[in-house]
Design a protein around this motif. Structure first.
Motif, short mmCIF file in Angstrom:
data_model
loop_
_atom_site.label_atom_id
_atom_site.label_comp_id
_atom_site.label_asym_id
_atom_site.label_seq_id
_atom_site.Cartn_x
_atom_site.Cartn_y
_atom_site.Cartn_z
N PRO A 35 0.81 -1.23 0.00
CA PRO A 35 0.00 0.00 0.00
C PRO A 35 0.84 1.28 0.00
O PRO A 35 0.49 2.26 -0.65
CB PRO A 35 -0.83 -0.09 1.29
N PHE A 36 1.96 1.27 0.71
CA PHE A 36 2.85 2.43 0.74
C PHE A 36 3.36 2.73 -0.66
O PHE A 36 3.28 3.87 -1.14
CB PHE A 36 4.01 2.16 1.71
N LYS A 37 3.86 1.72 -1.33
CA LYS A 37 4.40 1.91 -2.67
C LYS A 37 3.31 2.37 -3.65
O LYS A 37 3.54 3.26 -4.46
CB LYS A 37 5.06 0.62 -3.15
N ALA A 38 2.12 1.77 -3.55
CA ALA A 38 1.03 2.14 -4.46
C ALA A 38 0.57 3.57 -4.23
O ALA A 38 0.37 4.33 -5.19
CB ALA A 38 -0.14 1.16 -4.28
N GLU A 39 0.39 3.96 -2.96
CA GLU A 39 -0.05 5.32 -2.66
C GLU A 39 1.01 6.35 -3.07
O GLU A 39 0.69 7.41 -3.60
CB GLU A 39 -0.39 5.46 -1.18
N LEU A 40 2.27 6.03 -2.81
CA LEU A 40 3.34 6.96 -3.18
C LEU A 40 3.44 7.11 -4.69
O LEU A 40 3.56 8.23 -5.21
CB LEU A 40 4.68 6.49 -2.60
N LYS A 41 3.34 6.00 -5.41
CA LYS A 41 3.40 6.07 -6.87
C LYS A 41 2.25 6.90 -7.43
O LYS A 41 2.45 7.75 -8.29
CB LYS A 41 3.37 4.67 -7.47
N ALA A 42 1.04 6.69 -6.90
CA ALA A 42 -0.12 7.45 -7.37
C ALA A 42 0.07 8.94 -7.08
O ALA A 42 -0.21 9.79 -7.94
CB ALA A 42 -1.39 6.94 -6.71
N ALA A 43 0.57 9.27 -5.91
CA ALA A 43 0.80 10.67 -5.55
C ALA A 43 1.87 11.29 -6.44
O ALA A 43 1.73 12.44 -6.90
CB ALA A 43 1.19 10.78 -4.08
N GLN A 46 0.51 11.93 -9.94
CA GLN A 46 -0.34 13.12 -9.91
C GLN A 46 0.52 14.38 -9.81
O GLN A 46 0.29 15.36 -10.51
CB GLN A 46 -1.32 13.05 -8.75
N GLY A 47 1.53 14.36 -8.95
CA GLY A 47 2.42 15.51 -8.81
C GLY A 47 3.18 15.82 -10.09
O GLY A 47 3.37 17.00 -10.43
N GLY A 51 4.36 18.96 -12.97
CA GLY A 51 5.78 19.18 -13.26
C GLY A 51 6.67 18.75 -12.11
O GLY A 51 6.22 18.64 -10.97
N PRO A 52 7.95 18.50 -12.41
CA PRO A 52 8.86 17.97 -11.39
C PRO A 52 9.11 18.91 -10.21
O PRO A 52 9.30 18.46 -9.10
CB PRO A 52 10.14 17.68 -12.16
N GLU A 54 6.95 20.83 -8.75
CA GLU A 54 5.83 20.62 -7.83
C GLU A 54 5.86 19.22 -7.24
O GLU A 54 5.45 19.01 -6.09
CB GLU A 54 4.50 20.88 -8.54
N ALA A 55 6.35 18.24 -7.99
CA ALA A 55 6.39 16.85 -7.50
C ALA A 55 7.38 16.68 -6.34
O ALA A 55 7.24 15.75 -5.55
CB ALA A 55 6.74 15.90 -8.64
N ILE A 56 8.35 17.57 -6.23
CA ILE A 56 9.31 17.49 -5.12
C ILE A 56 8.57 17.52 -3.78
O ILE A 56 8.95 16.82 -2.84
CB ILE A 56 10.35 18.63 -5.22
N ALA A 57 7.51 18.30 -3.71
CA ALA A 57 6.73 18.39 -2.47
C ALA A 57 6.09 17.05 -2.11
O ALA A 57 5.88 16.77 -0.93
CB ALA A 57 5.66 19.47 -2.60
N ILE A 58 5.79 16.24 -3.10
CA ILE A 58 5.19 14.92 -2.82
C ILE A 58 6.19 14.08 -2.04
O ILE A 58 5.85 13.51 -1.00
CB ILE A 58 4.79 14.21 -4.14
N CYS A 59 7.42 14.00 -2.53
CA CYS A 59 8.43 13.20 -1.82
C CYS A 59 8.75 13.81 -0.46
O CYS A 59 8.99 13.09 0.51
CB CYS A 59 9.70 13.09 -2.65
N ARG A 60 8.74 15.11 -0.39
CA ARG A 60 9.12 15.78 0.86
C ARG A 60 8.02 15.69 1.91
O ARG A 60 8.29 15.46 3.09
CB ARG A 60 9.43 17.24 0.57
N ASP A 61 6.77 15.92 1.51
CA ASP A 61 5.68 16.03 2.47
C ASP A 61 4.74 14.82 2.49
O ASP A 61 4.39 14.33 3.55
CB ASP A 61 4.85 17.29 2.18
N LYS A 62 4.35 14.37 1.33
CA LYS A 62 3.34 13.31 1.23
C LYS A 62 3.90 11.94 1.58
O LYS A 62 3.25 11.16 2.28
CB LYS A 62 2.74 13.31 -0.18
#
Length: 174
Positions: A35-43, A46-47, A51-52, A54-62
């Motif tokens: 579930p962790f891998k699936a949710e992270l990949k989906a996020a 989407q990020g 663009g990349p 904005e996607a940095i915030a996904i790895c940093r926060d999400k």
């Protein structure tokens, strides 16, 4: 003879009924990480639509939020690497030699489970750089991405990778 057969059948059924379910029916590391891998990949997907930068915030926060939400009932999970971007992802003591083995090539890039003591298991899955990862982890990171990474992670060591390189690990303790 018939009574002995019936008695034997009753004993056999009672033994089966009282036997604990095999441990194999309990979730393993791969099941817990899925579930962790699936949710992270989906996020991340989407990020990346934004663009990349904005996607940095996904790895940093999400990503930490997803790991925290799934780290319940004695289960903890996360990501780590030999070349960290975020110091909060530094490897646990049991994890460091596994990461080093993946990084220096002494371990094949396959998942592994280890006994980490106190009745706990550690499970690790290597992360291999995919084309999408190169936007933030590659050798030629776009200037806007590099500027954002410098701003958020002045000690960043997570660039310079090529497709297929070992990038880090997903890990879980349970």
């Amino acid at each position: 003879m018939t009574r002995q057969w019936i008695l034997g059948a009753v004993v056999a059924l009672a033994t089966v009924a009282c036997t604990k379910a095999p441990v194999d029916n309990e979730p393993g590391g791969a099941d817990l990480l899925a579930p962790f891998k699936a949710e992270l990949k989906a996020a991340l997907m989407q990020g990346m639509q934004a663009g990349p930068v904005e996607a940095i915030a996904i790895c940093r926060d999400k990503a930490p939020d997803i790991a925290a939400a799934l780290s319940v009932d004695g289960v903890t999970m996360g990501r780590s690497s030999h070349r960290l971007r975020n110091a909060a992802n530094a490897p646990q003591a049991w994890l460091a030699p596994i990461i080093e083995g993946y990084a220096n090539g002494s371990h094949d890039l396959v998942p592994r489970s280890v006994d980490i003591g106190s009745g706990r298991t550690g499970y690790v899955e290597p992360i291999v750089v995919q084309p999408l990862c190169l936007a933030c982890h590659g050798r030629d990171v776009p200037p806007a991405v590099a500027a954002r990474l410098d701003d958020l992670y002045p000690e960043d060591r997570a660039t310079g990778f090529a497709e297929g390189d070992f990038r880090g690990v997903f890990w879980v303790e349970f």
